[in-house]
Motif scaffolding. Sequence first.
Motif: not given
Length: 319
Positions: A277-293, A300-312
């Motif tokens: 029931r945890t949705l893991f989410i990946s992200t990226a930082r490629v191509g970002m400027s210093l101001a954007q970073l 580029g972090g790894l995130f997680a959030v719980d949801v109402d239905s399990p995944g497969l």
Amino acid sequence: MPALENPTATPWRPESLAPVIGALCCVQAAGAELGEGLLWSVREQALYWVDILSRQLNRWDPQSGAQARWTFAEEISALAERARAPGLVVTLRRGYALFDPARGGEPQYLHQPEPERTGNRFNDGKCDAQGRFWAGSMDFACEAPSGALYRLDPDGRCTRHEDGFVVTNGPTWSGGGRGDGRRRFMYFNDTVQGCTYRYDSDAATGTLSNKVLWKRFAPGDGLPDGMTTDALGRLWIAHWGGACVSCHDPDTSEELARVTLPTGQVTNCAFGGKDLRTLFISTARVGMSLAQLAAEPLAGGLFAVDVDSPGLPAHPYGG
């Protein structure tokens, strides 16, 4: 190319139209250049994921906090466990390979299906319920329509199914929200065009037919990247440049919910955790400027959030 028709019949609805029930958290401030390839190992109760451009495979055990990392000579992009042997099948820059994290060493190539396309690399992929590993290639520069969709069968045969993509992402599968087990669909993203396509998928033969445009994403809402399916058949799609993951009705493509992230380049999502029931989410930082970073320090972090239905659970490769 026909667009997906919306029938006049009452559209399918899950019991809950608010599937996100937890708070988003950053579980690893990894600073990945191009986080991708999320795979939850049910047998190990651990999450595998990759940083494509850093050529790294990562493993994280949420219970113990233990982490491991392997670095390769070329880009690694997608993963599947093996059903009848230890280790993984992975996609590297040039195709499919075997790698056993327990043993280490160099991956052993199984197939390099497009040696003439020197500007390409493999990108996203996963296995269907019959243990066939579907994966797409793409132009490394994200400009030429030189990418293709491939299928690696458990007996080792590799088949090219479709050509002409700049950047490929997905696939994922759903039986449709109405639960018609006789008809199964595969969904696949043509990322640069901002389109998700749906195919009829023949489970017995692994062939695809009746391609339709399932959803075209609105300008300014990002581009469809990696995706997954939950146990209700709903599709969860990462938005590159859109700072979110959206949840959709598998029949109508209607958006049912949205997880907003504190960084724009959202790349992939996969269900995991003890009850899936945890949705893991990946992200990226490629191509970002210093101001954007500076404005998006968790890029580029790894995130997680719980949801109402399990995944497969992720299907293993059958070979």
